[in-house]
Design a protein around this motif. Sequence first.
Motif, PDB file in Angstrom:
ATOM      1  N   MET A   1       0.861  -1.176   0.000  1.00  0.00           N
ATOM      2  CA  MET A   1       0.000   0.000   0.000  1.00  0.00           C
ATOM      3  C   MET A   1       0.900   1.228   0.000  1.00  0.00           C
ATOM      4  O   MET A   1       1.795   1.346   0.839  1.00  0.00           O
ATOM      5  N   PRO A   2       0.718   2.166  -0.942  1.00  0.00           N
ATOM      6  CA  PRO A   2       1.620   3.321  -1.018  1.00  0.00           C
ATOM      7  C   PRO A   2       1.626   4.147   0.268  1.00  0.00           C
ATOM      8  O   PRO A   2       0.592   4.289   0.921  1.00  0.00           O
ATOM      9  N   ASN A   3       2.770   4.663   0.599  1.00  0.00           N
ATOM     10  CA  ASN A   3       2.942   5.563   1.745  1.00  0.00           C
ATOM     11  C   ASN A   3       3.331   6.927   1.171  1.00  0.00           C
ATOM     12  O   ASN A   3       4.473   7.131   0.760  1.00  0.00           O
ATOM     13  N   LEU A   4       2.377   7.844   1.109  1.00  0.00           N
ATOM     14  CA  LEU A   4       2.633   9.126   0.444  1.00  0.00           C
ATOM     15  C   LEU A   4       3.713   9.938   1.138  1.00  0.00           C
ATOM     16  O   LEU A   4       4.448  10.681   0.478  1.00  0.00           O
ATOM     17  N   ARG A   5       3.851   9.803   2.436  1.00  0.00           N
ATOM     18  CA  ARG A   5       4.924  10.534   3.122  1.00  0.00           C
ATOM     19  C   ARG A   5       6.282  10.124   2.569  1.00  0.00           C
ATOM     20  O   ARG A   5       7.117  10.966   2.221  1.00  0.00           O
ATOM     21  N   ARG A   6       6.520   8.829   2.466  1.00  0.00           N
ATOM     22  CA  ARG A   6       7.814   8.368   1.982  1.00  0.00           C
ATOM     23  C   ARG A   6       7.994   8.687   0.497  1.00  0.00           C
ATOM     24  O   ARG A   6       9.090   9.015   0.044  1.00  0.00           O
ATOM     25  N   ILE A   7       6.914   8.601  -0.270  1.00  0.00           N
ATOM     26  CA  ILE A   7       7.025   8.921  -1.696  1.00  0.00           C
ATOM     27  C   ILE A   7       7.373  10.390  -1.889  1.00  0.00           C
ATOM     28  O   ILE A   7       8.255  10.741  -2.682  1.00  0.00           O
ATOM     29  N   PHE A   8       6.695  11.272  -1.140  1.00  0.00           N
ATOM     30  CA  PHE A   8       6.996  12.698  -1.269  1.00  0.00           C
ATOM     31  C   PHE A   8       8.404  13.009  -0.772  1.00  0.00           C
ATOM     32  O   PHE A   8       9.120  13.815  -1.381  1.00  0.00           O
ATOM     33  N   ASP A   9       8.807  12.368   0.311  1.00  0.00           N
ATOM     34  CA  ASP A   9      10.131  12.652   0.876  1.00  0.00           C
ATOM     35  C   ASP A   9      11.255  12.047   0.052  1.00  0.00           C
ATOM     36  O   ASP A   9      12.278  12.701  -0.202  1.00  0.00           O
ATOM     37  N   GLU A  10      11.074  10.816  -0.393  1.00  0.00           N
ATOM     38  CA  GLU A  10      12.182  10.068  -0.974  1.00  0.00           C
ATOM     39  C   GLU A  10      12.163  10.004  -2.498  1.00  0.00           C
ATOM     40  O   GLU A  10      13.169   9.655  -3.111  1.00  0.00           O
ATOM     41  N   VAL A  11      11.027  10.320  -3.100  1.00  0.00           N
ATOM     42  CA  VAL A  11      10.954  10.272  -4.561  1.00  0.00           C
ATOM     43  C   VAL A  11      10.746  11.667  -5.139  1.00  0.00           C
ATOM     44  O   VAL A  11      11.526  12.137  -5.960  1.00  0.00           O
ATOM     45  N   LEU A  12       9.712  12.358  -4.696  1.00  0.00           N
ATOM     46  CA  LEU A  12       9.423  13.659  -5.288  1.00  0.00           C
ATOM     47  C   LEU A  12      10.393  14.743  -4.848  1.00  0.00           C
ATOM     48  O   LEU A  12      10.928  15.483  -5.678  1.00  0.00           O
ATOM     49  N   HIS A  13      10.625  14.848  -3.565  1.00  0.00           N
ATOM     50  CA  HIS A  13      11.506  15.920  -3.093  1.00  0.00           C
ATOM     51  C   HIS A  13      12.958  15.657  -3.462  1.00  0.00           C
ATOM     52  O   HIS A  13      13.753  16.589  -3.522  1.00  0.00           O
ATOM     53  N   VAL A  14      13.307  14.430  -3.656  1.00  0.00           N
ATOM     54  CA  VAL A  14      14.699  14.106  -3.965  1.00  0.00           C
ATOM     55  C   VAL A  14      14.745  13.295  -5.255  1.00  0.00           C
ATOM     56  O   VAL A  14      15.524  12.375  -5.373  1.00  0.00           O
ATOM     57  N   ALA A  15      13.919  13.680  -6.183  1.00  0.00           N
ATOM     58  CA  ALA A  15      13.770  12.872  -7.387  1.00  0.00           C
ATOM     59  C   ALA A  15      15.110  12.663  -8.093  1.00  0.00           C
ATOM     60  O   ALA A  15      15.652  13.592  -8.677  1.00  0.00           O
ATOM     61  N   PRO A  16      15.670  11.463  -8.032  1.00  0.00           N
ATOM     62  CA  PRO A  16      16.911  11.196  -8.765  1.00  0.00           C
ATOM     63  C   PRO A  16      16.628  10.913 -10.233  1.00  0.00           C
ATOM     64  O   PRO A  16      15.519  10.543 -10.598  1.00  0.00           O
ATOM     65  N   ASP A  17      17.601  11.119 -11.059  1.00  0.00           N
ATOM     66  CA  ASP A  17      17.514  10.760 -12.476  1.00  0.00           C
ATOM     67  C   ASP A  17      18.873  10.196 -12.871  1.00  0.00           C
ATOM     68  O   ASP A  17      19.784  10.921 -13.253  1.00  0.00           O
ATOM     69  N   ILE A  18      19.009   8.893 -12.742  1.00  0.00           N
ATOM     70  CA  ILE A  18      20.295   8.257 -13.005  1.00  0.00           C
ATOM     71  C   ILE A  18      20.476   8.012 -14.496  1.00  0.00           C
ATOM     72  O   ILE A  18      19.513   7.794 -15.229  1.00  0.00           O
ATOM     73  N   TYR A  19      21.732   8.073 -14.927  1.00  0.00           N
ATOM     74  CA  TYR A  19      22.008   7.760 -16.319  1.00  0.00           C
ATOM     75  C   TYR A  19      23.448   7.275 -16.459  1.00  0.00           C
ATOM     76  O   TYR A  19      24.294   7.481 -15.588  1.00  0.00           O
ATOM     77  N   ILE A  20      23.683   6.610 -17.579  1.00  0.00           N
ATOM     78  CA  ILE A  20      25.012   6.115 -17.921  1.00  0.00           C
ATOM     79  C   ILE A  20      25.325   6.636 -19.315  1.00  0.00           C
ATOM     80  O   ILE A  20      24.479   6.584 -20.219  1.00  0.00           O
ATOM     81  N   ARG A  21      26.504   7.188 -19.482  1.00  0.00           N
ATOM     82  CA  ARG A  21      26.811   7.903 -20.718  1.00  0.00           C
ATOM     83  C   ARG A  21      27.000   6.960 -21.912  1.00  0.00           C
ATOM     84  O   ARG A  21      27.624   5.916 -21.791  1.00  0.00           O
ATOM     85  N   ASP A  22      26.492   7.405 -23.061  1.00  0.00           N
ATOM     86  CA  ASP A  22      26.733   6.691 -24.314  1.00  0.00           C
ATOM     87  C   ASP A  22      28.045   7.127 -24.951  1.00  0.00           C
ATOM     88  O   ASP A  22      28.600   6.409 -25.781  1.00  0.00           O
ATOM     89  N   PHE A  23      28.511   8.323 -24.603  1.00  0.00           N
ATOM     90  CA  PHE A  23      29.767   8.854 -25.117  1.00  0.00           C
ATOM     91  C   PHE A  23      30.216   9.953 -24.156  1.00  0.00           C
ATOM     92  O   PHE A  23      29.420  10.470 -23.356  1.00  0.00           O
ATOM     93  N   VAL A  24      31.468  10.299 -24.185  1.00  0.00           N
ATOM     94  CA  VAL A  24      31.962  11.406 -23.365  1.00  0.00           C
ATOM     95  C   VAL A  24      31.227  12.676 -23.808  1.00  0.00           C
ATOM     96  O   VAL A  24      31.220  13.026 -24.984  1.00  0.00           O
ATOM     97  N   GLY A  25      30.606  13.348 -22.855  1.00  0.00           N
ATOM     98  CA  GLY A  25      29.811  14.525 -23.182  1.00  0.00           C
ATOM     99  C   GLY A  25      28.317  14.279 -23.153  1.00  0.00           C
ATOM    100  O   GLY A  25      27.530  15.228 -23.222  1.00  0.00           O
ATOM    101  N   ASP A  26      27.888  13.025 -23.055  1.00  0.00           N
ATOM    102  CA  ASP A  26      26.473  12.697 -22.942  1.00  0.00           C
ATOM    103  C   ASP A  26      25.930  13.271 -21.628  1.00  0.00           C
ATOM    104  O   ASP A  26      26.517  13.067 -20.557  1.00  0.00           O
ATOM    105  N   THR A  27      24.785  13.960 -21.684  1.00  0.00           N
ATOM    106  CA  THR A  27      24.190  14.570 -20.482  1.00  0.00           C
ATOM    107  C   THR A  27      22.946  13.843 -19.996  1.00  0.00           C
ATOM    108  O   THR A  27      22.252  14.324 -19.101  1.00  0.00           O
TER     109      THR A  27
END
Length: 782
Positions: free
Chosen positions: A450-476
């Motif tokens: 069952m979703p816990n909105l407190r944790r979602i807002f604290d850990e996902v929305l307020h600290v929304a990460p966006d991870i990525y791995i580069r395809d080439f040097v200079g990839d953003t």
Amino acid sequence: MDEQDKLQGRPNDDTYDRPRVVVRFREGVRLDERGDLGEQIDRSNLGSWRKLLGQFPGLRVRPVFTLVRGNQLEELIRRAVQMDRTYKPADFGTFFYIDAPSDTDLVALARTLMRWNSVQTAYVDRAGPPPVNPSDDPQRVNQGYLDPAPDGIDAEYAWTMPGGDGAGQRLVDLETGWTLDHEDLVAHGATLLHGSIYDPYRSHGTSVLGTICAVDNTIGCVGIVPALDAVNVVSFHGSSRPNAIFAAIAHQNFGEVLLLEAQVYLNGTTLLGPIEAYDAEYEAIRLATALGIVVIEAGGNGTNNGSTPPLNMDTYTTLSGQAILNRDEANPEFRDSGAIMVTAASAAAPHTRRPYAPHGRRIDCYAWGQGITTLESVPGSLTNGYTASFSGTSGASAIIAGAALSVQGGVAAQVPPQPRFSPRQLRAILSDPATGTLPSPTEATQIRVMPNLRRIFDEVLHVAPDIYIRDFVGDTGEPHGGAISASPDVFLRPTLAADPQAEFGAGSTLADSAALGWTAEAGQDNYIYVRVKNRGGAAATSVVATVYWAPVATLVTADLWTLVGSTTLPSVPAGDVLTVSSAIVWPQAAIPGPGHYCFVALIGNAADPAPAPAEFLVWENFTTFVRANNNVTWRNFNVEDNAPDAHDPSTPDFKALEFIAPGAPDRGREMALEVVGRLPPGAGALLEMPLVFFRMLQARQLAADAIIDQERGVARIAVNPNRRTNFGYVLFPAKSRMAFRLLIRIPEEKRDQTYQVFVRQVWQQQEVGRVTWQLQPGRAQR
């Protein structure tokens, strides 16, 4: 009573919708609805309609999808394919209802139709009542589902956050009845967009909307998201569920929420389940999610009385024996509509599944299925009623819909504004055990969280990460048109690094090096490292990096991948800090031999899942994922000496660079090879190819003068050493593996410099893969 009277007969006691059969013809079958459909079936040799009428008198055929057609449907499908590359459009014109008299054996009719060669499937369509369980005892818990976890979803906390009350968000509820002028709803100005209101079920829809969005007006209840921007409804009374879904789709945009408050009888039995168990509804839902609409779906109430076992989605099979609801990675019959599937649990924590409620791996979320305090209505009169006993998967689905709208409101309210989550992203967030409330340890069935909105807002929305791995040097991390096989962030080393972060991470001299490692050493374990960045606002936790090896090839489709292993990065800091994983050991026994390899890396965590390797076997996915999905990359970048290979007597003056040029994994496709040289004056280059490829070039009049080596079965064609040489389009057979060598000669006086050359494979003017070689002085360091 004649047959027409039978067809219009009174509904059964437990359903308002007349049972019928749905037949889905194979793709491309067309019937002209202006004529007699039965006669057309006979004339087109789709099956013997006359014989079928002899066995089952009184049948009548009519199309299922009638609301959205022609150019409008084509435009929806075009948008869906563009937005969701995994979406495979259905042929909606192949679905037909077979209406039958009330005494017809519908299961036998469906099984008979399935024996026609023209039929893909047939099933019994019998609507159930709204998925509320009237046998639950009333529990006056006074909207405890709004309370903090573990009791509720903590909507009260979400209200303190921008957008957490649903501001700016839009909902469409699909069922059959509502009292839209109830005192706790009227301020929303809800509109009936499709169908007609069915009076006996007004109270059900009113209770659903009250749970989600009862306005904050100092009287009665308050909903999970009382500040919604728009609340509208579609009814399938006097219509059909597929057309009602289409009606909703026509009024919704990316990130908006569609709630499906309906259930159906499965396989002609009394077992109730989700509407996507029917093919027509499944295809309509899949179109909705492909368009970015978040669909919340009630899982159904089993037998609605608890007298027999509830629906186990892991073991359920259709009349044709397919396990379509079993979300097992090894089950090829599972079909994922993209909807968030909901089941019902107890109001009291620790929560346990209600006896009637469905379970299995297909379930994404649970919520309260009893004692829900909300609005109530009496058909045509009561506009100020309330109840403390709303229940069933109806109530649970309403709670999850409220949570979804709260999260979408929160992400849209971020500064700067962020796009709302896609259906897949939001499903991953709401079903994440890391931010949800697990059921009781005693709960033996699978009902997720069952979703816990407190944790979602604290850990996902307020600290929304966006991870990525580069395809080439200079990839953003943005979708790009750059190199797709030169990742600096997955590399092989012959020895363990004492401190990988210090040696290869942020601030190191090697942070942007694309030449960290490429050659497997023989007779020992080798070690692979992965580097990850996070362009989001806070740390990403528990990021899993998985690496596969493949032979050096211009086209690295998933059928060439072999798993090396995985590692977890506990935390990837925000701010584009280059973070290095611990080593993935490539054991000596698993290495085919010394030499160059291509490496493919997938990264993801629960909130930002990595694509599955199987998704890359779909050609349309493969051609877009590497550039458009920043959670996947590959490295086909090799460093070599620029001196000749003295050990190869067939090419004594050349450096031989080996690779394969494969075909697509599904079917033959016309593709082109292109060699691009960046070599010095006086250099020479040849492409050595198998004779079968050379003959294909000759057949297309694309082959220039060549050196033929019949003994070795190869031909060599000169290529421009410092320009682009394109060999034109030829048919690459499916799963073909043609071996090539690029032969390079660097003048001795020029070997003190570094040069690059690459070969790329092109499909429909789009690069789908390449191999790059960096040719440098002396023995290439490893």
